[in-house]
Design a protein around this motif. Structure first.
Motif, PDB file in Angstrom:
ATOM      1  N   SER A 295     -19.428 -13.319 -38.237  1.00  0.00           N
ATOM      2  CA  SER A 295     -19.540 -13.585 -36.814  1.00  0.00           C
ATOM      3  C   SER A 295     -20.956 -13.222 -36.379  1.00  0.00           C
TER       4      SER A 295
ATOM      5  N   SER B 103     -15.820 -13.586 -44.278  1.00  0.00           N
ATOM      6  CA  SER B 103     -15.887 -14.067 -42.902  1.00  0.00           C
ATOM      7  C   SER B 103     -17.147 -13.504 -42.247  1.00  0.00           C
TER       8      SER B 103
ATOM      9  N   GLN C   3     -10.775  -8.636 -39.616  1.00  0.00           N
ATOM     10  CA  GLN C   3     -11.345  -9.672 -38.759  1.00  0.00           C
ATOM     11  C   GLN C   3     -12.404  -9.034 -37.878  1.00  0.00           C
TER      12      GLN C   3
ATOM     13  N   SER D 111     -15.474  -9.998 -34.663  1.00  0.00           N
ATOM     14  CA  SER D 111     -16.036 -10.943 -33.715  1.00  0.00           C
ATOM     15  C   SER D 111     -17.188 -10.275 -32.981  1.00  0.00           C
ATOM     16  N   CYS D 112     -18.254 -11.033 -32.757  1.00  0.00           N
ATOM     17  CA  CYS D 112     -19.431 -10.508 -32.056  1.00  0.00           C
ATOM     18  C   CYS D 112     -19.618 -11.228 -30.734  1.00  0.00           C
ATOM     19  N   GLY D 113     -19.935 -10.445 -29.705  1.00  0.00           N
ATOM     20  CA  GLY D 113     -20.346 -10.992 -28.418  1.00  0.00           C
ATOM     21  C   GLY D 113     -21.864 -10.877 -28.329  1.00  0.00           C
TER      22      GLY D 113
ATOM     23  N   SER E 299     -19.518  -5.789 -30.502  1.00  0.00           N
ATOM     24  CA  SER E 299     -18.733  -6.263 -31.649  1.00  0.00           C
ATOM     25  C   SER E 299     -17.339  -5.686 -31.547  1.00  0.00           C
TER      26      SER E 299
END
Length: 126
Positions: free
Chosen positions: A44, A42, A111, A113-115, A119
């Motif tokens: 991001s 996965s 899992q 996720s990056c903004g 992160s």
């Protein structure tokens, strides 16, 4: 599996040596860590950084079918001005061009996720 990136690499976000490269076509990113070949399961992307969950290459297909890997790794690279890579970058250069492992002390990341400049990750501990 294999990880590819392209576009602007001036902040290290395409995972190649150097910071002034532009890749007009997809190029393979080396996900070797601790002497092991890893495969991406996965990914991001933030504004100028990338985070990737990776497993041993022989376990990629198992994970893609919903199975569990022996161990998962979190690798990050790119801009690090706000600490979004999860580790300090050397010297005054707040960038990491090549993928590097983020330390998870007693768990496995499952899992990520990056903004824009941060992160976040979930681990396997619930």
């Amino acid at each position: 599996g294999e990880f590819f990136a392209w576009g602007n690499g001036e902040r290290g976000q395409i995972g190649q040596e150097g910071f002034d490269d532009v890749a007009w076509e997809p190029i393979k990113v080396d996900l070797t860590a601790k002497g092991s070949d890893l495969g991406a399961v996965s990914v991001s992307c933030g504004t100028a950084h990338v985070a990737c969950i990776a497993v041993a290459t022989e376990e990629v297909e198992l994970v893609q079918r919903g199975g569990e890997a022996t161990q998962r790794h979190l690798l990050t690279w790119g801009e690090n001005q706000s600490g979004q890579l999860g580790y300090e970058t050397p010297g005054n250069d707040a960038r990491g061009a090549m993928p590097a492992l983020v330390a998870f002390k007693s768990s496995n990341p499952v899992q990520v996720s990056c903004g824009a400049t941060h992160s976040a990750a979930l681990d396997d501990q619930g």
